[in-house]
Write an enzyme that holds these catalytic residues in place. Structure first.
Site, mmCIF file in Angstrom:
data_model
loop_
_atom_site.group_PDB
_atom_site.id
_atom_site.type_symbol
_atom_site.label_atom_id
_atom_site.label_comp_id
_atom_site.label_asym_id
_atom_site.label_seq_id
_atom_site.Cartn_x
_atom_site.Cartn_y
_atom_site.Cartn_z
ATOM 1 N N CYS A 21 0.839 -1.198 0.000
ATOM 2 C CA CYS A 21 0.000 0.000 0.000
ATOM 3 C C CYS A 21 0.874 1.249 0.000
ATOM 4 O O CYS A 21 1.355 1.676 1.057
ATOM 5 C CB CYS A 21 -0.931 -0.012 1.216
ATOM 6 S SG CYS A 21 -1.967 1.459 1.311
ATOM 7 N N CYS A 54 -0.431 4.140 2.088
ATOM 8 C CA CYS A 54 -0.313 3.947 3.544
ATOM 9 C C CYS A 54 1.134 4.151 3.999
ATOM 10 O O CYS A 54 1.388 4.749 5.041
ATOM 11 C CB CYS A 54 -0.721 2.539 3.961
ATOM 12 S SG CYS A 54 -2.199 1.900 3.190
ATOM 13 N N ASP A 55 2.089 3.599 3.240
ATOM 14 C CA ASP A 55 3.463 3.506 3.736
ATOM 15 C C ASP A 55 4.465 4.411 3.018
ATOM 16 O O ASP A 55 5.623 4.499 3.435
ATOM 17 C CB ASP A 55 3.961 2.048 3.608
ATOM 18 C CG ASP A 55 3.087 1.083 4.408
ATOM 19 O OD1 ASP A 55 2.555 1.516 5.448
ATOM 20 O OD2 ASP A 55 2.934 -0.071 3.995
#
Ligand code: NAP
Length: 310
Positions: free
Chosen positions: A136, A139-140
């Site tokens: 992701c 997300c990261d």
């Protein structure tokens, strides 16, 4: 959880297909609820940093678009149940949905549990998950500011991830196993305009290297048969998705990849059970086609309820 209640319709999954179904179901006056293991609805859309192809709402992040779906559903009074669906059984013309919190009962069910990311299946991937291997980018990605990262894949997700990461990282390698991307032309054009993205064609990741954290990738060029290494701090894997249909194995007909076989009406091989969104076997998996499936599935469920008169 209302274990004694008999719902007209239970919708399993709260991505675009499930949310689309929910608003049609409530507006049709059905006694319906959405069941999802996560209290945050959205599904895969939550991993998309910018959605530019959903009619009327250009440029929203996946998170913002999901919030809009949820607000819309809340305004209409959709009931949400947080529970992990583990299976379904048919009992006297009713369907018992087995969850980690007990059973729920419905006259009809829409399966809309979507899909989740595939894995590369190479040494180092599992071992370094969360230590530089990610699925992701939105997300990261922020952990890799000014670093060098690799994105693996050649579809919409991989190219979107590479574009997103190019805005954060110093250098992005896009590693693709063929000499052509399958991502949409508009995404490809954007990608090719970015100076800090290098596409490594015809190359397969054979291993993700590192002990405590990702240090590099071992590549195999499938035309020259040469092996090489790139030093990277992160690897973002975007090599497609697998349908989240384990809980329905043996209950409805599926293809060899586990996608549920259902036509435009969303009717599955089992009467009263409908499949909507990315879990359905179909040529185009997009937010708009998932939402449309949700509406079609509710229409079919209503017809089924009317003919059954139960
Ligand atoms: P996808 O379209 O199936 O693409 C997967 C990519 O990964 C392909 O390029 C494939 O290579 C490659 N791949 C698969 N297995 C591999 C392996 N073992 N090793 C190396 N490479 C591998 O998957 P996706 O990009 O996740 O998209 C899934 C669906 O969501 C699609 O329908 C897509 O259109 C949709 N989506 C849409 C958007 C958008 O419209 N903005 C954004 C994200 C996703 P080959 O090309 O050689 O097969």
């Amino acid at each position: 959880m209302m274990e004694n209640k008999i719902y007209d319709l239970l919708i399993l999954g709260s991505g675009p297909a499930g949310m689309g179904a929910a608003i049609y179901a409530v507006r049709a006056g059905l006694e319906a609820a959405v069941v999802d293991r996560s209290p945050v609805s959205g599904g895969q859309v939550l991993n998309t940093y910018e959605v530019d192809n959903y009619l009327g709402l250009p440029g929203l992040s996946g998170g913002d678009l999901s919030d809009r779906f949820r607000e819309h559903a809340n305004q209409l009074g959709v009931e949400f149940i947080t529970a992990d669906v583990q299976g379904i059984v048919e009992e006297q013309a009713r369907y018992a949905i087995q969850t980690d919190k007990g059973n729920l009962t419905a006259k009809t069910v829409i399966l809309a549990t979507g899909a989740s990311h595939s894995m590369l299946g190479v040494p180092g991937e599992k071992e370094l998950a969360g230590m530089g291997v990610s699925y992701c980018a939105t997300c990261d990605g922020a952990f890799y500011r000014k670093s060098t990262v690799a994105v693996v894949g050649g579809g919409d997700a991989a190219v979107e991830d590479a574009i997103f990461l190019a805005g954060i990282c110093q250098k992005v390698y896009l590693i693709h196993r063929r000499d052509q991307l399958r991502a949409a032309d508009s995404l490809q054009k954007k990608l090719l305009s970015l100076e800090n993205v290098e596409i490594i064609w015809d190359s397969e990741v054979k291993a993700i290297l590192g002990s405590e954290e990702v240090e590099g990738v071992e590549l195999y060029h499938n035309k020259s048969s040469e092996h090489s290494r790139r030093n990277v701090n992160g690897v973002f894997v975007a090599v497609g998705v697998v349908p989240a249909t384990n809980a329905f194995q043996g209950f409805v007909e599926m293809d060899e990849k586990g996608y549920i076989i259902a036509d435009e009406t969303c009717a599955t091989s089992r009467e009263g059970i409908f499949a909507a969104g990315d879990i359905r076997k179909k040529p185009m998996r997009q937010i708009v086609t998932a939402v449309a499936d949700g509406a079609n599935a509710v229409h079919s469920a209503q017809e089924y309820l009317n003919t059954k008169k139960n």
